[in-house]
Scaffold this active site. Sequence first.
Site, PDB file in Angstrom:
ATOM      1  CG  ASP A  37     -27.966 -30.367   1.392  1.00  0.00           C
ATOM      2  OD1 ASP A  37     -27.658 -29.366   0.728  1.00  0.00           O
ATOM      3  OD2 ASP A  37     -27.182 -30.918   2.189  1.00  0.00           O
ATOM      4  CG  HIS A  38     -28.236 -27.271   4.653  1.00  0.00           C
ATOM      5  ND1 HIS A  38     -27.881 -27.470   5.975  1.00  0.00           N
ATOM      6  CD2 HIS A  38     -27.417 -28.069   3.926  1.00  0.00           C
ATOM      7  CE1 HIS A  38     -26.887 -28.331   6.030  1.00  0.00           C
ATOM      8  NE2 HIS A  38     -26.586 -28.712   4.802  1.00  0.00           N
ATOM      9  CG  ASP A  92     -23.151 -28.862   4.713  1.00  0.00           C
ATOM     10  OD1 ASP A  92     -23.572 -29.658   5.555  1.00  0.00           O
ATOM     11  OD2 ASP A  92     -23.643 -28.741   3.577  1.00  0.00           O
TER      12      ASP A  92
HETATM   13 ZN   LIG Z   1     -23.628 -27.212   1.926  1.00  0.00          ZN
END
Ligand SMILES: [Zn+2]
Length: 224
Positions: free
Chosen positions: A66-67, A207
């Site tokens: 997701d990054h 995160d």
């Molecule tokens: Zn992560």
Amino acid sequence: MLFRVVFLGTAGAVPSSERNTSAIFVQYSKHRFLFDCGEGTQRQMITAKLGFRNLDHIFITHMHTDHFIGIFGLIETLSLNGRKKEINFYTPKPEVLKALFEIFGYENLEFDLKVHKASDGDEVRFENLRVLAFKTEHIVQSVGYALIEEDTRKFDREKAEKLGIPPGPLYAKLKKGEAVLWKDKLITPDMVLGEVKKGRKVVYTGDTRPCERIVEIAKNADLL
Ligand SMILES: [Zn+2]
């Protein structure tokens, strides 16, 4: 100096109709950067009317999809657009990105994909701005990035003229912070530079759990 931040993705790992996965676009002077590049980042860039030109540096915080998964669609688009200029990627796990580039056959692209390791304390400079990587605490190896602009002082032409210094190479040296000799007199930058303009600071993490290093780096940030 233009310093612009556009939030392209502020959702968690799952996008919503309103928010995309992680990506922040930053423009500093003529330089354009992405910090993380979640799925669909290129569409977010198009929606935000940000061109792909001069986007030469992409900083990834960690290798969770997701990054970074948006990198691949973006590369395909740039290739179809006829890009020739290299792109630099920064990540704490360069071997993962390099392996994926190889699997996708990107060695045949007409532009180079340079992958750099980003470890705590590494930095890259763009004019008056440095991008500093710092360690964060996630379940995989991860970094955040601090964008730190140097303090600047404007050259005061009036002061220089009053001292009788002729415009030209001596002005250039003084602007760079070097002392010069004029008619046997030492002229220091302090004598011709105006007030200090405080540099701006933007700090970005992906995160992470709370950790001391972030507190230390993020001190006096203008945008966190
Ligand atoms: Zn992560």
